[in-house]
Design a protein around this motif. Structure first.
Motif, PDB file in Angstrom:
ATOM      1  N   ARG A 260       0.820  -1.210   0.000  1.00  0.00           N
ATOM      2  CA  ARG A 260       0.000   0.000   0.000  1.00  0.00           C
ATOM      3  C   ARG A 260       0.856   1.264   0.000  1.00  0.00           C
ATOM      4  O   ARG A 260       0.427   2.304  -0.504  1.00  0.00           O
ATOM      5  N   GLU A 261       2.036   1.170   0.587  1.00  0.00           N
ATOM      6  CA  GLU A 261       2.882   2.362   0.724  1.00  0.00           C
ATOM      7  C   GLU A 261       3.686   2.664  -0.528  1.00  0.00           C
ATOM      8  O   GLU A 261       3.976   3.828  -0.822  1.00  0.00           O
ATOM      9  N   LEU A 262       4.069   1.634  -1.260  1.00  0.00           N
ATOM     10  CA  LEU A 262       4.973   1.819  -2.397  1.00  0.00           C
ATOM     11  C   LEU A 262       4.197   2.065  -3.680  1.00  0.00           C
ATOM     12  O   LEU A 262       3.149   1.470  -3.926  1.00  0.00           O
ATOM     13  N   ASP A 263       4.719   2.962  -4.496  1.00  0.00           N
ATOM     14  CA  ASP A 263       4.222   3.133  -5.853  1.00  0.00           C
ATOM     15  C   ASP A 263       5.426   3.254  -6.781  1.00  0.00           C
ATOM     16  O   ASP A 263       6.572   3.066  -6.355  1.00  0.00           O
ATOM     17  N   GLU A 264       5.194   3.553  -8.039  1.00  0.00           N
ATOM     18  CA  GLU A 264       6.296   3.567  -8.999  1.00  0.00           C
ATOM     19  C   GLU A 264       7.294   4.683  -8.721  1.00  0.00           C
ATOM     20  O   GLU A 264       8.433   4.622  -9.188  1.00  0.00           O
TER      21      GLU A 264
ATOM     22  N   VAL B 137      17.128   4.049   0.319  1.00  0.00           N
ATOM     23  CA  VAL B 137      17.099   4.294   1.766  1.00  0.00           C
ATOM     24  C   VAL B 137      17.837   3.183   2.509  1.00  0.00           C
ATOM     25  O   VAL B 137      18.608   3.446   3.437  1.00  0.00           O
ATOM     26  N   ALA B 138      17.627   1.933   2.103  1.00  0.00           N
ATOM     27  CA  ALA B 138      18.333   0.820   2.742  1.00  0.00           C
ATOM     28  C   ALA B 138      19.846   0.969   2.572  1.00  0.00           C
ATOM     29  O   ALA B 138      20.609   0.779   3.529  1.00  0.00           O
TER      30      ALA B 138
ATOM     31  N   ALA C 147      11.083   5.036   8.188  1.00  0.00           N
ATOM     32  CA  ALA C 147       9.637   5.150   8.338  1.00  0.00           C
ATOM     33  C   ALA C 147       9.115   6.457   7.769  1.00  0.00           C
ATOM     34  O   ALA C 147       8.075   6.497   7.103  1.00  0.00           O
ATOM     35  N   ILE C 148       9.823   7.545   8.018  1.00  0.00           N
ATOM     36  CA  ILE C 148       9.364   8.856   7.569  1.00  0.00           C
ATOM     37  C   ILE C 148       9.542   9.023   6.065  1.00  0.00           C
ATOM     38  O   ILE C 148       8.697   9.612   5.385  1.00  0.00           O
ATOM     39  N   LEU C 149      10.613   8.469   5.516  1.00  0.00           N
ATOM     40  CA  LEU C 149      10.858   8.632   4.077  1.00  0.00           C
ATOM     41  C   LEU C 149       9.975   7.724   3.232  1.00  0.00           C
ATOM     42  O   LEU C 149       9.459   8.155   2.195  1.00  0.00           O
ATOM     43  N   VAL C 150       9.799   6.473   3.644  1.00  0.00           N
ATOM     44  CA  VAL C 150       9.099   5.517   2.763  1.00  0.00           C
ATOM     45  C   VAL C 150       7.924   4.815   3.419  1.00  0.00           C
ATOM     46  O   VAL C 150       7.283   3.974   2.789  1.00  0.00           O
ATOM     47  N   GLY C 151       7.608   5.122   4.686  1.00  0.00           N
ATOM     48  CA  GLY C 151       6.474   4.512   5.354  1.00  0.00           C
ATOM     49  C   GLY C 151       6.905   3.492   6.390  1.00  0.00           C
ATOM     50  O   GLY C 151       7.979   2.885   6.269  1.00  0.00           O
ATOM     51  N   PRO C 152       6.089   3.263   7.424  1.00  0.00           N
ATOM     52  CA  PRO C 152       6.511   2.379   8.520  1.00  0.00           C
ATOM     53  C   PRO C 152       6.695   0.923   8.110  1.00  0.00           C
ATOM     54  O   PRO C 152       7.651   0.272   8.552  1.00  0.00           O
ATOM     55  N   CYS C 153       5.806   0.386   7.295  1.00  0.00           N
ATOM     56  CA  CYS C 153       5.952  -1.022   6.878  1.00  0.00           C
ATOM     57  C   CYS C 153       7.167  -1.196   5.973  1.00  0.00           C
ATOM     58  O   CYS C 153       7.973  -2.125   6.159  1.00  0.00           O
ATOM     59  N   THR C 154       7.305  -0.311   5.009  1.00  0.00           N
ATOM     60  CA  THR C 154       8.483  -0.356   4.137  1.00  0.00           C
ATOM     61  C   THR C 154       9.744  -0.083   4.936  1.00  0.00           C
ATOM     62  O   THR C 154      10.802  -0.658   4.665  1.00  0.00           O
ATOM     63  N   GLY C 155       9.648   0.781   5.951  1.00  0.00           N
ATOM     64  CA  GLY C 155      10.800   1.082   6.797  1.00  0.00           C
ATOM     65  C   GLY C 155      11.292  -0.136   7.549  1.00  0.00           C
ATOM     66  O   GLY C 155      12.502  -0.366   7.677  1.00  0.00           O
TER      67      GLY C 155
ATOM     68  N   VAL D 235       8.405  11.985  -0.002  1.00  0.00           N
ATOM     69  CA  VAL D 235       8.553  11.712   1.425  1.00  0.00           C
ATOM     70  C   VAL D 235       7.213  11.250   1.985  1.00  0.00           C
ATOM     71  O   VAL D 235       6.246  12.011   2.008  1.00  0.00           O
ATOM     72  N   TYR D 236       7.152  10.009   2.432  1.00  0.00           N
ATOM     73  CA  TYR D 236       5.891   9.436   2.916  1.00  0.00           C
ATOM     74  C   TYR D 236       5.301  10.268   4.050  1.00  0.00           C
ATOM     75  O   TYR D 236       4.093  10.522   4.074  1.00  0.00           O
ATOM     76  N   GLY D 237       6.139  10.678   4.976  1.00  0.00           N
ATOM     77  CA  GLY D 237       5.645  11.438   6.120  1.00  0.00           C
ATOM     78  C   GLY D 237       5.184  12.831   5.788  1.00  0.00           C
ATOM     79  O   GLY D 237       4.552  13.486   6.624  1.00  0.00           O
ATOM     80  N   ALA D 238       5.489  13.324   4.588  1.00  0.00           N
ATOM     81  CA  ALA D 238       5.081  14.671   4.182  1.00  0.00           C
ATOM     82  C   ALA D 238       3.892  14.650   3.244  1.00  0.00           C
ATOM     83  O   ALA D 238       3.496  15.693   2.726  1.00  0.00           O
ATOM     84  N   ARG D 239       3.314  13.476   2.996  1.00  0.00           N
ATOM     85  CA  ARG D 239       2.140  13.418   2.130  1.00  0.00           C
ATOM     86  C   ARG D 239       0.991  14.167   2.786  1.00  0.00           C
ATOM     87  O   ARG D 239       0.749  14.041   3.974  1.00  0.00           O
ATOM     88  N   GLY D 240       0.285  14.955   1.986  1.00  0.00           N
ATOM     89  CA  GLY D 240      -0.786  15.778   2.530  1.00  0.00           C
ATOM     90  C   GLY D 240      -0.278  17.034   3.189  1.00  0.00           C
ATOM     91  O   GLY D 240      -1.028  17.727   3.882  1.00  0.00           O
TER      92      GLY D 240
END
Length: 344
Positions: A33-37, A46-47, A75-83, A209-214
């Motif tokens: 759900r967190e990742l897109d193209e 990030v890894a 977590a902040i850059l790509v989301g908690p699950c992806t993190g 940045v996942y944490g900056a969405r919205g």
């Protein structure tokens, strides 16, 4: 914070491994759900960046050093699950290739360094951004606090695991005090690195940045006495930096940090090593199963020059991590179901 073989007994390590495997399975589903193209390539980067920065031990007290854990940053850059998956990929590469962190303790390390740090950091981050003014500075400030708190949280988690399955008879109160005390200091370094990195990415590509969405609040107009949402502009605002340029610059930075800057890292033992030595936790430490790896201890076998050996090992580590991470995240992305992803 890398726990070696022998610190935690076999039953506790096994239970922790099962719990970590379950958390990784949940994270794989959540990452779809967190990742897109746009963000899948960033996750592999990030890894690799976390791997590189973890080679840069910084002094925190007399005879003690610390290094980035990376859960908050991921977590902040790509989301908690992806993190969680990002940090887990790093730990797997370190354990197999570089004999850093025990293989029987892999479940302990994933639980402590990937799951606890990521979830604690993201919970704190989301709580702060909800109450702070909407803006990039708020995201960066929330990232700082989240990273700061995630490190002592990991120290507490290790202490609890050691209280359950520690292999030496040590007063747990002393272990807790020493672990939390030194890791609060390490947390300051973690917070600074996290905030600087998040701020740098937000400055050029906040949309990634996942944490900056919205973050951008839509314009509202008053029409006939009522507030209504203004229509979105027909032409998207051009990004200041392309995804390819960001990826290349991020990879180049990681290679320089691991291949060159790492030579100047502190040689003092890290927080866990120092506490373990001072309090006798390391009495039952066993030799790593990959101790004879050609890259063990972050050096290339048969390369006599220490700077060249360490630099080559760092470059190999970054390359291997970005390849492994990218493969995992592209596979996760391909399995994503639902609405088509946005491409910008």
């Amino acid at each position: 914070m890398h726990v070696p073989d022998g610190f935690i007994d076999a039953p506790t390590s096994a239970v922790t491994a099962v719990a970590a495997a379950g958390a990784l399975a949940v994270s794989l589903r959540g990452a779809r759900r967190e990742l897109d193209e746009r963000t899948a390539p960033l996750a592999g980067l990030v890894a690799a960046f976390i791997f590189a920065v973890q080679m840069l031990n910084f002094p925190v007290a007399a005879g003690t050093s610390g290094h980035l854990l990376g859960g908050a940053l991921a977590a902040i850059l790509v989301g908690p699950c992806t993190g969680v998956l990002c940090v887990s990929v790093v730990l797997l590469m370190q354990g197999i290739l570089f004999a850093d962190g025990g293989l029987t303790a892999l479940g302990v390390n994933i639980t402590d360094m990937a799951i606890v740090t990521t979830l604690v950091a993201y919970a704190v981050f989301r709580g702060l951004v909800k109450v702070l003014p909407r803006g990039r500075r708020s995201v960066t400030g929330a990232a700082f606090v989240a990273a700061l708190l995630s490190v002592p949280a990991a120290a507490v988690a290790f202490t609890l695991l050691y209280a359950v399955g520690g292999t030496t008879d040590v007063a747990i109160g002393k272990v807790a005090g020493a672990m939390i005390g030194v890791h609060v200091l390490i947390g300051v370094g973690e917070a600074a690195i996290t905030a600087l990195t998040v701020g740098a990415v937000i400055a050029v590509r906040p949309d990634l940045v996942y944490g900056a969405r919205g973050l951008r609040q839509g314009l509202r107009l008053r029409v006939n006495g009522e507030l209504v949402d203004a229509p979105e502009p027909t032409a998207p605002v051009a990004a200041r930096t392309s995804r390819r340029a960001l990826w290349i610059s991020g990879l180049a930075t990681s290679l320089v940090l691991a291949g060159f800057v790492s030579h100047y890292a502190s040689a003092s033992p890290d927080g866990l090593e120092k506490v373990a030595h001072d309090h006798g936790i390391d009495a039952q430490t066993r030799e790593h199963a990959s101790a004879d790896s050609p890259l063990a201890d972050y050096g290339v076998e048969d390369v006599s020059d220490a700077r060249l050996s360490g630099g080559l090992a760092g470059v190999i580590g970054v390359g291997t991590t970005v390849a492994a991470g990218s493969a995992v995240f592209w596979a996760v992305r391909r399995r994503r179901t639902g609405t088509p992803s946005e491409v910008r």
